[in-house]
Design a protein around this motif. Structure first.
Motif, PDB file in Angstrom:
ATOM      1  N   ALA A   4     -39.208   1.191  12.736  1.00 16.60           N
ATOM      2  CA  ALA A   4     -40.516   1.721  13.115  1.00 16.60           C
ATOM      3  C   ALA A   4     -40.380   2.366  14.487  1.00 16.60           C
ATOM      4  O   ALA A   4     -40.259   1.681  15.503  1.00 16.60           O
ATOM      5  N   ALA A   5     -40.382   3.676  14.506  1.00 16.31           N
ATOM      6  CA  ALA A   5     -40.233   4.403  15.765  1.00 16.31           C
ATOM      7  C   ALA A   5     -41.596   4.563  16.417  1.00 16.31           C
ATOM      8  O   ALA A   5     -42.589   4.851  15.760  1.00 16.31           O
ATOM      9  N   THR A   6     -41.619   4.376  17.736  1.00 14.45           N
ATOM     10  CA  THR A   6     -42.880   4.556  18.460  1.00 14.45           C
ATOM     11  C   THR A   6     -42.841   5.788  19.340  1.00 14.45           C
ATOM     12  O   THR A   6     -43.867   6.181  19.881  1.00 14.45           O
ATOM     13  N   SER A   7     -41.645   6.392  19.501  1.00 14.80           N
ATOM     14  CA  SER A   7     -41.564   7.592  20.334  1.00 14.80           C
ATOM     15  C   SER A   7     -40.459   8.501  19.821  1.00 14.80           C
ATOM     16  O   SER A   7     -39.611   8.101  19.016  1.00 14.80           O
ATOM     17  N   ALA A   8     -40.443   9.716  20.324  1.00 10.43           N
ATOM     18  CA  ALA A   8     -39.435  10.694  19.922  1.00 10.43           C
ATOM     19  C   ALA A   8     -38.050  10.271  20.409  1.00 10.43           C
ATOM     20  O   ALA A   8     -37.043  10.551  19.753  1.00 10.43           O
ATOM     21  N   GLU A   9     -37.988   9.582  21.551  1.00 14.07           N
ATOM     22  CA  GLU A   9     -36.698   9.128  22.078  1.00 14.07           C
ATOM     23  C   GLU A   9     -36.048   8.117  21.135  1.00 14.07           C
ATOM     24  O   GLU A   9     -34.840   8.171  20.893  1.00 14.07           O
ATOM     25  N   GLU A  10     -36.860   7.210  20.608  1.00 14.18           N
ATOM     26  CA  GLU A  10     -36.326   6.222  19.670  1.00 14.18           C
ATOM     27  C   GLU A  10     -35.812   6.895  18.397  1.00 14.18           C
ATOM     28  O   GLU A  10     -34.794   6.488  17.832  1.00 14.18           O
ATOM     29  N   ILE A  11     -36.520   7.918  17.956  1.00 16.92           N
ATOM     30  CA  ILE A  11     -36.083   8.645  16.771  1.00 16.92           C
ATOM     31  C   ILE A  11     -34.738   9.326  17.040  1.00 16.92           C
ATOM     32  O   ILE A  11     -33.836   9.297  16.204  1.00 16.92           O
ATOM     33  N   GLU A  12     -34.577   9.937  18.226  1.00 25.37           N
ATOM     34  CA  GLU A  12     -33.314  10.582  18.595  1.00 25.37           C
ATOM     35  C   GLU A  12     -32.180   9.551  18.648  1.00 25.37           C
ATOM     36  O   GLU A  12     -31.082   9.808  18.170  1.00 25.37           O
ATOM     37  N   GLN A  13     -32.456   8.382  19.224  1.00 27.59           N
ATOM     38  CA  GLN A  13     -31.438   7.328  19.295  1.00 27.59           C
ATOM     39  C   GLN A  13     -31.015   6.889  17.885  1.00 27.59           C
ATOM     40  O   GLN A  13     -29.830   6.715  17.595  1.00 27.59           O
TER      41      GLN A  13
END
Length: 121
Positions: free
Chosen positions: A18-27
């Motif tokens: 569950a991603a909460t931000s674009a940075e987490e999605i990139e990681q």
């Protein structure tokens, strides 16, 4: 009995990301890309090891030819004669035969006066 709600995704996949931000999605995407690269590298090494066994080709043609040669000499019955064992009949044929036998037995009993229907008349 009822089992309860439980995890509908099964136990294999683990928790859902569950991603909460674009940075987490990139990681996550970078981590998945690294895993894919490792997987591809490992598969390439495994393919090289398989191909490097000293044989030409994949070997399936050779074994298929060998099996074909062995099968060519075989016969179905073993001795070359026709099988004259007991006749095999289908379920429908067996049921029809049993029905005819029962009808013949009933007719014979009826003629002898042993059936309920004969006693009524």
């Amino acid at each position: 009995m009822a089992r309860g709600k439980g995890n509908k995704r099964g136990g294999y996949g683990g928790k859902r990301f569950a991603a909460t931000s674009a940075e987490e999605i990139e990681q996550r995407n970078q981590r998945l890309e690294q895993l894919d690269d490792k997987r591809a590298k490992h598969r390439a090494e495994a393919a090289d090891e398989e191909d490097g066994d000293g044989k030409e080709g994949d070997g399936f043609e050779d074994t298929a030819k060998e099996v074909g040669e062995r099968i060519k000499g075989m016969s179905v019955s073993g001795d070359g004669k026709k099988d004259e064992g007991p006749k095999v009949e289908t379920r429908k044929q067996r049921e029809e035969r049993e029905k005819a036998e029962k009808a013949a037995a009933y007719r014979k009993r009826h003629e002898a006066g042993l059936t309920e229907e004969y006693k009524k008349t």
